[in-house]
Design a protein around this motif. Structure first.
Motif, PDB file in Angstrom:
ATOM      1  N   ALA A 142      42.648  35.054  38.449  1.00 16.14           N
ATOM      2  CA  ALA A 142      42.326  34.956  39.872  1.00 16.14           C
ATOM      3  C   ALA A 142      41.949  33.528  40.256  1.00 16.14           C
ATOM      4  O   ALA A 142      42.273  33.061  41.353  1.00 16.14           O
ATOM      5  N   ASP A 145      45.030  31.635  40.895  1.00 13.29           N
ATOM      6  CA  ASP A 145      45.838  32.128  42.002  1.00 13.29           C
ATOM      7  C   ASP A 145      45.446  31.519  43.347  1.00 13.29           C
ATOM      8  O   ASP A 145      46.263  31.442  44.254  1.00 13.29           O
ATOM      9  N   GLY A 146      44.205  31.112  43.498  1.00 14.63           N
ATOM     10  CA  GLY A 146      43.809  30.534  44.781  1.00 14.63           C
ATOM     11  C   GLY A 146      42.362  30.821  45.110  1.00 14.63           C
ATOM     12  O   GLY A 146      41.651  31.497  44.346  1.00 14.63           O
ATOM     13  N   PRO A 147      41.908  30.321  46.257  1.00 10.87           N
ATOM     14  CA  PRO A 147      40.486  30.448  46.613  1.00 10.87           C
ATOM     15  C   PRO A 147      40.073  31.849  47.034  1.00 10.87           C
ATOM     16  O   PRO A 147      38.893  32.177  47.020  1.00 10.87           O
ATOM     17  N   LYS A 148      41.021  32.690  47.429  1.00  5.69           N
ATOM     18  CA  LYS A 148      40.661  34.023  47.895  1.00  5.69           C
ATOM     19  C   LYS A 148      40.130  34.868  46.740  1.00  5.69           C
ATOM     20  O   LYS A 148      40.785  35.010  45.709  1.00  5.69           O
ATOM     21  N   ALA A 149      38.950  35.428  46.921  1.00  7.20           N
ATOM     22  CA  ALA A 149      38.336  36.239  45.870  1.00  7.20           C
ATOM     23  C   ALA A 149      39.058  37.582  45.763  1.00  7.20           C
ATOM     24  O   ALA A 149      39.123  38.323  46.743  1.00  7.20           O
ATOM     25  N   PRO A 150      39.594  37.919  44.608  1.00 10.81           N
ATOM     26  CA  PRO A 150      40.308  39.189  44.470  1.00 10.81           C
ATOM     27  C   PRO A 150      39.347  40.336  44.199  1.00 10.81           C
ATOM     28  O   PRO A 150      38.162  40.128  43.904  1.00 10.81           O
ATOM     29  N   ARG A 165      40.733  48.817  46.522  1.00 15.42           N
ATOM     30  CA  ARG A 165      39.765  48.692  47.626  1.00 15.42           C
ATOM     31  C   ARG A 165      38.361  48.956  47.095  1.00 15.42           C
ATOM     32  O   ARG A 165      38.189  49.463  45.986  1.00 15.42           O
TER      33      ARG A 165
END
Length: 246
Positions: A142, A145-150, A165
Motif C-alpha cells: 500500500a 501504491d500511493g498516499p491513499k490509505a487502503p 469496507r
C-alpha cells in the motif's frame, strides 16, 4: 503479312522458352535465404521485447496488492504451506522496493514493512503470526501504491484477503463498538446474522477467536491486524513488539 505473323509467333515462342528455362532464371543467393530465415526470428524477438517493456510499465502502474489467489491458497493450506506462501510474498515485496517509481518516503515505508515482515516470519510461532506477515506485506504494498490509505486485511480472518469496507462490530453486547474492515464473505455472513469465519488462537489450550484473547496478551487482538489502528501503522506496533521480545 505472312512473314510478319510468322516472325512474331517465332519470337514470342522463343521468349517464352527462354523465360521458362531454368538456365535463364537467376538462382537465389545464400543471403536471401538467410534473410528469409532470420526475418521471423527478429520479429518475434522485437515483439517479446515490447511485451516485456509493457509488462514492466504495467507492474509500476498497477497496485502491488497480494493476489487474491494467494490468500485463497493460504487459507486452505496448513501452517507449513502458509509459511511458504508468506515467505514468497515477503520476497516479492522486497523485489518491488528495489524497482519502483514511488517517492523516496513511500519506498522507505515499504522497506520498513518488508524488513519487519521478514523478522516476524523468522519468529512466527503459529498461523496468527503468519497472518501478521501477510498484513505487513499488505501495508508495504500500500505504501508503494500511493498516499491513499487502503483498507486493511479482513479483521475476522486476515487470510480472507483485503477488506471491502468498514463495518460496525461489537465483541459483546456490553462492549465497545469498533469500525473494522471486513471482506465480502464476512459482510454477507454478518448481514445474514451468521458468525463469520474467524481466525483462531490458542487460549487455555483451546482454540478461540483471536480477538477474544486479552489485548495485553496478543498483539493481533490489540491491533486487529490493522483494523483497530487509527494513528499508527501496524509496522510500528510489530517493530515495538519484536524489540521487546529481544
Amino acid at each position: 503479312m505472312w512473314l510478319t505473323g510468322s516472325t512474331t509467333a517465332t519470337t514470342t515462342a522463343a521468349l517464352h522458352t527462354a523465360l521458362s528455362s531454368p538456365s535463364a532464371t537467376t538462382a537465389p543467393s545464400p543471403l536471401r535465404f538467410l534473410f528469409l530465415a532470420a526475418g521471423p526470428l527478429l520479429l518475434i524477438a522485437a515483439v517479446g521485447l515490447l511485451l516485456r517493456r509493457r509488462s514492466r510499465l504495467r507492474d509500476l502502474a498497477q497496485p502491488l496488492a497480494i493476489p487474491r489467489a494467494v490468500f485463497a491458497a493460504a487459507h486452505r493450506a496448513d501452517e507449513a504451506g502458509i509459511r511458504e506462501r508468506a515467505a514468497e510474498e515477503v520476497a516479492r515485496l522486497a523485489g518491488h522496493t528495489q524497482r519502483n517509481g514511488a517517492a523516496p518516503a513511500a519506498t522507505e515505508r515499504a522497506r520498513e514493512s518488508c524488513a519487519t515482515a521478514e523478522a516476524l516470519l523468522r519468529q512466527a510461532r503459529g498461523v496468527p503470526d503468519l497472518a501478521g506477515v501477510f498484513a505487513l506485506v499488505h501495508e508495504g504494498c500500500a505504501a508503494l501504491d500511493g498516499p491513499k490509505a487502503p483498507l486493511p486485511l479482513c479483521f475476522f480472518h486476515p487470510l480472507h484477503g483485503p477488506a471491502i469496507r468498514r463495518i460496525p462490530w461489537r465483541p459483546s453486547d456490553d462492549g465497545e463498538r469498533f469500525q473494522v474492515g471486513a471482506c465480502a464473505t464476512c459482510v454477507r455472513a454478518l448481514r445474514a446474522r451468521r458468525e463469520p469465519d474467524t481466525l483462531t488462537d490458542e487460549r487455555a489450550d483451546r482454540p478461540v477467536p483471536y480477538f477474544d484473547v486479552p489485548p495485553e496478551h496478543s498483539l493481533w487482538s490489540a491491533t486487529g491486524y490493522g483494523s483497530l489502528l487509527t494513528d499508527t501503522s501496524l509496522t510500528t506496533h510489530v517493530q515495538r513488539e519484536l524489540d521487546l521480545a529481544r
